[in-house]
Structures are given as structure tokens and as C-alpha cells.
Scaffold this motif. Structure first.
Motif, short mmCIF file in Angstrom:
data_model
loop_
_atom_site.label_atom_id
_atom_site.label_comp_id
_atom_site.label_asym_id
_atom_site.label_seq_id
_atom_site.Cartn_x
_atom_site.Cartn_y
_atom_site.Cartn_z
N ILE A 166 4.97 12.13 2.36
CA ILE A 166 4.33 13.36 2.85
C ILE A 166 5.01 14.56 2.20
CG2 ILE A 166 3.78 14.75 4.89
CD1 ILE A 166 4.01 12.19 6.55
N SER A 167 4.21 15.45 1.60
CA SER A 167 4.80 16.55 0.85
C SER A 167 3.85 17.73 0.74
CB SER A 167 5.17 16.06 -0.56
OG SER A 167 5.67 17.10 -1.35
N THR A 168 4.44 18.92 0.62
CA THR A 168 3.65 20.12 0.31
C THR A 168 3.52 20.29 -1.20
OG1 THR A 168 5.62 21.52 0.40
CG2 THR A 168 4.33 21.33 2.43
N THR A 221 -0.58 4.05 -4.82
CA THR A 221 -1.97 3.59 -4.73
C THR A 221 -2.95 4.75 -4.82
OG1 THR A 221 -1.19 1.82 -3.25
CG2 THR A 221 -3.57 2.17 -3.40
N ARG A 222 -2.71 5.79 -4.00
CA ARG A 222 -3.56 6.97 -4.00
C ARG A 222 -2.75 8.22 -3.64
NH1 ARG A 222 -6.74 4.48 -6.33
NH2 ARG A 222 -8.91 3.96 -5.85
N PHE A 223 -3.03 9.30 -4.37
CA PHE A 223 -2.57 10.63 -3.97
C PHE A 223 -3.67 11.20 -3.08
CE2 PHE A 223 -0.34 9.81 -7.91
CZ PHE A 223 0.93 10.29 -7.65
N VAL A 224 -3.33 11.52 -1.84
CA VAL A 224 -4.34 11.95 -0.87
C VAL A 224 -4.24 13.45 -0.65
CG1 VAL A 224 -5.29 11.60 1.44
CG2 VAL A 224 -4.14 9.70 0.27
N PRO A 225 -5.24 14.23 -1.10
CA PRO A 225 -5.20 15.68 -0.93
C PRO A 225 -5.67 16.11 0.46
CG PRO A 225 -7.12 15.05 -2.23
CD PRO A 225 -6.40 13.78 -1.90
N PHE A 226 -4.93 17.06 1.03
CA PHE A 226 -5.32 17.68 2.30
C PHE A 226 -5.68 19.14 1.99
CE2 PHE A 226 -3.36 13.92 3.72
CZ PHE A 226 -3.73 13.69 5.04
N LEU A 227 -6.93 19.48 2.19
CA LEU A 227 -7.45 20.79 1.82
C LEU A 227 -7.00 21.87 2.80
CD1 LEU A 227 -11.11 19.67 1.02
CD2 LEU A 227 -9.24 19.96 -0.61
N PRO A 228 -6.90 23.13 2.34
CA PRO A 228 -6.56 24.23 3.25
C PRO A 228 -7.67 24.42 4.28
CG PRO A 228 -7.29 25.08 1.12
CD PRO A 228 -7.14 23.60 0.96
N LEU A 248 0.86 -1.18 0.00
CA LEU A 248 0.00 0.00 0.00
C LEU A 248 0.90 1.23 0.00
CD1 LEU A 248 -2.78 1.37 0.28
CD2 LEU A 248 -2.50 1.20 2.77
N VAL A 249 0.73 2.10 -1.00
CA VAL A 249 1.56 3.29 -1.13
C VAL A 249 0.65 4.51 -1.19
CG1 VAL A 249 3.39 4.44 -2.43
CG2 VAL A 249 3.23 1.93 -2.46
N LEU A 250 0.69 5.34 -0.15
CA LEU A 250 -0.14 6.54 -0.08
C LEU A 250 0.76 7.77 -0.08
CD1 LEU A 250 -2.65 5.42 2.71
CD2 LEU A 250 -2.99 5.35 0.22
N SER A 251 0.39 8.76 -0.89
CA SER A 251 1.16 9.99 -0.98
C SER A 251 0.29 11.15 -0.52
CB SER A 251 1.65 10.21 -2.42
OG SER A 251 2.66 11.19 -2.47
N PHE A 252 0.65 11.77 0.62
CA PHE A 252 -0.12 12.86 1.21
C PHE A 252 0.37 14.20 0.68
CE2 PHE A 252 -0.74 10.28 5.42
CZ PHE A 252 -1.48 9.35 4.72
N HIS A 253 -0.56 15.05 0.25
CA HIS A 253 -0.19 16.35 -0.31
C HIS A 253 -1.09 17.45 0.23
CE1 HIS A 253 2.51 14.51 -3.30
NE2 HIS A 253 1.63 13.52 -3.27
N GLY A 254 -0.48 18.62 0.47
CA GLY A 254 -1.25 19.76 0.95
C GLY A 254 -0.38 20.74 1.70
#
Length: 311
Positions: free
Chosen positions: A187-189, A245-252, A77-83
Motif C-alpha cells: 500500500i503506497s501513495t 501481479t497487478r498495480f491497482v490504482p485508486f482514483l481521487p 498473489l501480489v497486489l500493489s495499491f496506489h493512490g
């Protein structure tokens, strides 16, 4: 005779496999013993303590639950968190560790990497690649359920992270290691501009925040991260080969979300009734854009310090 009878009763009242597992875990530090996932607790933690992130709550709950239900996954499972900063990305990575292992984030099978600490020099990428490859392989050999968290990916030296490609694909064995049950978190901006712009357009159109769908952002984030030189995944084969697996967006976050953060932290200190502090914190945060003042520029990141100031 009494000992034999006790053993017989023990085995007759419980499944043999459970007895052996308990005996084994009483003297073993195997990750199978420490691996105690609780999807229900994870979902509750996400609901209770992650504010303004309906997409992240839904995607992470669904993907983790689906992955753990599969006894023989064909890939990790590969999740990439962005925001933006302060929107909850690192918080969620901690939640995952807390609800997957009995010893939570202190588990020896949860591994965290910070580029400025572990990979500080862009001139040593070749050396880092060998070290990272060896480190991941060694830990997977020790524990197939390993969790690898890569924070601040925007500071990762270009070309380094692609050394993980063999571990992320659908092959069954790599370097004689079964690696398909591992979890990777990036985890990335990077990609925050795309996410924030969509959130802004949604707000200006008078639409509900919950109307933003994952499908509105998946491809846009992937493209932005792939083409951003400072993303850590710049022109990465990991993205090109579709291994995330998923790019996970974190909203402002809005002022309402910031105040919810403040109230939550105050309650943890036993002072839930300090609405004056909640309002003061919300009013002291900088919001953008200038016209509208919709979103906190720091999310919930500065809330703790502001609470200490206003208490």
C-alpha cells in the motif's frame, strides 16, 4: 453399542472428509480451519463500501477470485495499491482479511507491517532484511495461506522489501516451504501524481470516470513507483522481475464520493436522515485543483472527524 451406532450414522450422512475436517478443527488452530474465503461477500463489500473506485473493485474481485480458484497456483498473489490518502487502500486490505479468514483481521495468519513501527531506522536495513526474511519464512511454514500487508510503503527503507523476492517468484519451494498460496499487499501513495493527472484530464475532457481503464495506468504506475526514491519499491528487483501481479490504482475522490462516505458512516450510527450533516461535511472538505475544485485532497480520511463536529 449406542456410541458405535451414532458414529456410523454420522459417517453415513456426511462425507468422511468433512467429518474428519470438523473434528480436526474442533481442537486445532490450523489456518486451513480458519481459512474461509467468501468471494461473494468480498465483492458485495467492495460494491457497497468502496466509493469511486471502479478499477479497484473490478481488479481485486477478479484477481482474488481467480487466485483462490486455482488449487495449485504457480506463484503468490501480489497486489500493489496506489493512490492519494483517503481513497480506500487500507480499507480494501481490511476487507480482504475480513472475507478470507473466519476470525477476519484478528486472524494470526494475517500479518500487517508499518515501516515507522517495524522498520523505523534506515541504518538498520541489513538487520531488518534478516528479520523480515525469517518472519515471512516462519509464518509461511506455519500457514501457506498467510496474508502479508505492507502499509505506507513510501516510508519503507530503500532496499528492504527486495528480501521478499525469493518468496514472490514461480519457484515451487523456498527454504523447504510451499509458499505459492500466500497473498501480499503493498500500500503506497507513490504513483498518485500519475493517477491524479489522468483523472484530472479525464474530468476536464468531460468524460465519464468509468471510462478510465486499468491499461491506461498499469505501466505508468509501475514506472513511477520504480523511479521514485521514496516509493519503497525504488529500483526494486520485485518490479524489475515482474513479480507484482497487478498495480491497482485508486482514483481521487469527488465531493459526491465524500458525501457518500459521510452518509454511509451516519447510517452506521443510525442517523441516515441527516442530509444536513452530509452536505456540511462535503462543503467543509478542501478540493483541488484551485480552478475546478474537482477532487478532495484528503479523500474520505477526515470524514469521521467532521461528522462528529457537525452532528
Amino acid at each position: 453399542m449406542l456410541v458405535a451406532l451414532s458414529v456410523l450414522l454420522l459417517f453415513s450422512s456426511r462425507p468422511v472428509c468433512c467429518v474428519f475436517q470438523r473434528l480436526y478443527c474442533s481442537f486445532s488452530d490450523s489456518c486451513d480451519c480458519d481459512f474461509k474465503p467468501s468471494i461473494r461477500d468480498l465483492e458485495w463489500d467492495l460494491y457497497k463500501n468502496l466509493f469511486g473506485q471502479h478499477l479497484a473493485q473490478d481488479v481485486i474481485s477478479e484477481e482474488v477470485a481467480s487466485f483462490l480458484r486455482n488449487k495449485s497456483p504457480d506463484r503468490p498473489l501480489v497486489l500493489s495499491f496506489h493512490g492519494s490518502s483517503g481513497t480506500g487502500k487500507t480499507l480494501v486490505s481490511s476487507m480482504l482479511g475480513n472475507h478470507l479468514y473466519g476470525s477476519a483481521m484478528s486472524s494470526p495468519f494475517v500479518h500487517q507491517f508499518i515501516p515507522t513501527l517495524h522498520f523505523p531506522s534506515a541504518k538498520r536495513v541489513s538487520h531488518y532484511r534478516e528479520d523480515l526474511k525469517s518472519w515471512v519464512n516462519g509464518n509461511l511454514t506455519q500457514c501457506g495461506r498467510s496474508v502479508f500487508i505492507f502499509d505506507e510503503m513510501e516510508k519503507m527503507p530503500p532496499g528492504l522489501i527486495d528480501v521478499l523476492e525469493p518468496f514472490l517468484g514461480p519457484s515451487h519451494v523456498v527454504f523447504r516451504t510451499n509458499y505459492r498460496k500466500a497473498i501480499y499487499i503493498f500500500i503506497s501513495t507513490a504513483g498518485q501524481e500519475v493517477i491524479n493527472q489522468l483523472a484530472l484530464e479525464n474530468r476536464q475532457a468531460g468524460q465519464e470516470r468509468e471510462q478510465i481503464k486499468l491499461s491506461d495506468l498499469q505501466d505508468a504506475i509501475a514506472q513511477a513507483v520504480y523511479n521514485t526514491k521514496t516509493s519503497g519499491l525504488f529500483q526494486s528487483s520485485i518490479i524489475k522481475q515482474g513479480l507484482i501481479t497487478r498495480f491497482v490504482p485508486f482514483l481521487p475522490l469527488t465531493r459526491t464520493h465524500v458525501e457518500r462516505c459521510a452518509r454511509s458512516q451516519l447510517c452506521q450510527q443510525g442517523v441516515c436522515d441527516r442530509s444536513d450533516v452530509v452536505e456540511a461535511v462535503g462543503g467543509d472538505v478542501v478540493y483541488s485543483p484551485v480552478e475546478g475544485q474537482y477532487f478532495s485532497t484528503t479523500g474520505c480520511k477526515a470524514v469521521s472527524a467532521k461528522i462528529s463536529f457537525f452532528l
